[in-house]
Design an enzyme around this catalytic site. Structure first.
Site, PDB file in Angstrom:
ATOM      1  N   PRO A   2       0.825  -1.221   0.000  1.00 40.27           N
ATOM      2  CA  PRO A   2       0.000   0.000   0.000  1.00 40.27           C
ATOM      3  C   PRO A   2       0.860   1.273   0.000  1.00 40.27           C
ATOM      4  O   PRO A   2       1.701   1.454   0.861  1.00 40.27           O
ATOM      5  CB  PRO A   2      -0.802  -0.102   1.294  1.00 40.27           C
ATOM      6  CG  PRO A   2      -0.638  -1.498   1.782  1.00 40.27           C
ATOM      7  CD  PRO A   2       0.645  -2.006   1.211  1.00 40.27           C
ATOM      8  N   GLU A   3       0.628   2.114  -0.986  1.00 43.05           N
ATOM      9  CA  GLU A   3       1.272   3.421  -1.042  1.00 43.05           C
ATOM     10  C   GLU A   3       0.172   4.475  -0.913  1.00 43.05           C
ATOM     11  O   GLU A   3      -0.983   4.126  -0.678  1.00 43.05           O
ATOM     12  CB  GLU A   3       2.044   3.569  -2.361  1.00 43.05           C
ATOM     13  CG  GLU A   3       3.140   2.512  -2.518  1.00 43.05           C
ATOM     14  CD  GLU A   3       3.996   2.714  -3.774  1.00 43.05           C
ATOM     15  OE1 GLU A   3       4.088   3.843  -4.276  1.00 43.05           O
ATOM     16  OE2 GLU A   3       4.570   1.715  -4.249  1.00 43.05           O
ATOM     17  N   LYS A  59       1.595   7.378   3.860  1.00 50.87           N
ATOM     18  CA  LYS A  59       1.002   6.037   3.906  1.00 50.87           C
ATOM     19  C   LYS A  59       0.312   5.764   5.246  1.00 50.87           C
ATOM     20  O   LYS A  59      -0.047   4.626   5.529  1.00 50.87           O
ATOM     21  CB  LYS A  59       2.090   4.986   3.668  1.00 50.87           C
ATOM     22  CG  LYS A  59       2.886   5.184   2.382  1.00 50.87           C
ATOM     23  CD  LYS A  59       3.991   4.146   2.285  1.00 50.87           C
ATOM     24  CE  LYS A  59       4.969   4.460   1.172  1.00 50.87           C
ATOM     25  NZ  LYS A  59       6.098   3.524   1.150  1.00 50.87           N
ATOM     26  N   ARG A 255      15.422  -3.303  -3.672  1.00 54.65           N
ATOM     27  CA  ARG A 255      14.228  -3.016  -4.474  1.00 54.65           C
ATOM     28  C   ARG A 255      14.555  -3.162  -5.957  1.00 54.65           C
ATOM     29  O   ARG A 255      15.685  -2.948  -6.378  1.00 54.65           O
ATOM     30  CB  ARG A 255      13.753  -1.580  -4.228  1.00 54.65           C
ATOM     31  CG  ARG A 255      13.013  -1.362  -2.950  1.00 54.65           C
ATOM     32  CD  ARG A 255      12.692   0.106  -2.810  1.00 54.65           C
ATOM     33  NE  ARG A 255      13.892   0.909  -2.858  1.00 54.65           N
ATOM     34  CZ  ARG A 255      14.604   1.237  -1.806  1.00 54.65           C
ATOM     35  NH1 ARG A 255      14.224   0.856  -0.608  1.00 54.65           N
ATOM     36  NH2 ARG A 255      15.694   1.965  -1.916  1.00 54.65           N
TER      37      ARG A 255
END
Ligand SMILES: [Zn+2]
Length: 267
Positions: A2-3, A59, A255
């Site tokens: 979730p961003e 967030k 990432r």
């Protein structure tokens, strides 16, 4: 994960289903999600209370309680909110459940990397968390972006996802913003000229707003995005929706960045 757009959708979902309704009971199904906060103190504070208004910063979702203070929700990698009717089964991995008359709201989180907590003051909480300005706050303007990135010798991608500089952008939306702004993820933040900074700023706002409008995280979300978006092409063998080149990947800091080597040439 979730961003900002996902959490904004959760905020609206909570407003639609749970605002101003009396919380009859609270079940803490896994105390680890509360960190150091004792479950008993949490339950006592919430039981009989109501969610009065919600706000989002980056967030984080913050919910003001009728009897004072705020409930704070962070969703980590896998968090979500699920509303369901009385008599229906609890969703898997519901760590905290708020019970209303005839329905429930569950904070679900498979991997437990998020946090549910309490705060006396929302602004103080945001300061204590060390969060930068929210990416969609109107006060976060081009000047504020310039301040956030000035003097950063790091690459623009790592600056974008640093919550202390700008709150709300994670790996996925950073890639989309950089693709739309035609910037290679490794571009040093200090090397951006005025035109590139302006493009970056425009795309931060445009990408996040578009993701919210198109229902971030919902089924068929990817199909609903504009045709020139990178997001639906992140899977293996994906091609750039603008020029048809094979999408390239780049690993750094654990990432993976996705980008088009032709539209986003190395600086
Ligand atoms: Zn391309």
């Amino acid at each position: 994960m979730p961003e900002l757009p996902d959490v904004e959708i959760y905020r609206r979902y909570l407003d639609a289903h749970a605002l101003r309704r009396k919380i009859a009971q609270v079940a803490v199904n896994d105390v680890r999600i509360l960190g150091d906060l004792p479950a008993e103190a949490f339950v006592v504070r919430l039981r009989g209370n109501r969610f009065e208004e919600s706000r989002r910063h980056g967030k984080h979702l913050l919910v003001r309680l009728q009897r004072g203070g705020w409930l704070t929700l962070h969703f980590g990698m896998t968090g979500n909110l699920v509303y369901f009717r009385k008599g229906e089964d609890d969703p898997p991995y519901d760590r905290v459940r708020f019970d209303f008359a005839g329905s429930h709201l569950a904070y679900v989180n498979r991997r437990m990397l998020g946090r549910v907590g309490l705060a006396d003051d929302a602004d103080a909480f945001i300061r204590e968390e060390g969060l930068g300005p929210d990416a969609l706050d109107p006060a976060f303007d081009l000047e504020a972006l310039t301040r956030a990135i000035s003097g950063r010798r790091r690459d623009v991608k790592s600056v974008l996802i640093d919550q202390a500089l700008i709150a709300g952008i994670g790996n996925i939306y950073a890639d989309e913003i950089l693709f739309q702004a035609r910037l290679h993820p490794k571009t040093p933040a200090t090397s951006l000229d005025a035109e590139q900074r302006a493009a970056l700023f425009r795309q931060i706002k445009a990408v996040l707003e578009t993701a919210i409008e198109r229902g971030a995280g919902a089924e068929q979300f990817l199909e609903r995005l504009p045709e020139h978006y990178l997001l639906p092409h992140r899977d293996k063998g994906g091609r750039c929706p603008r020029c048809g080149s094979a999408i390239a990947t780049l690993k750094s800091g654990g990432r993976t960045s996705y980008f088009c080597p032709r539209c986003q040439p190395e600086p």
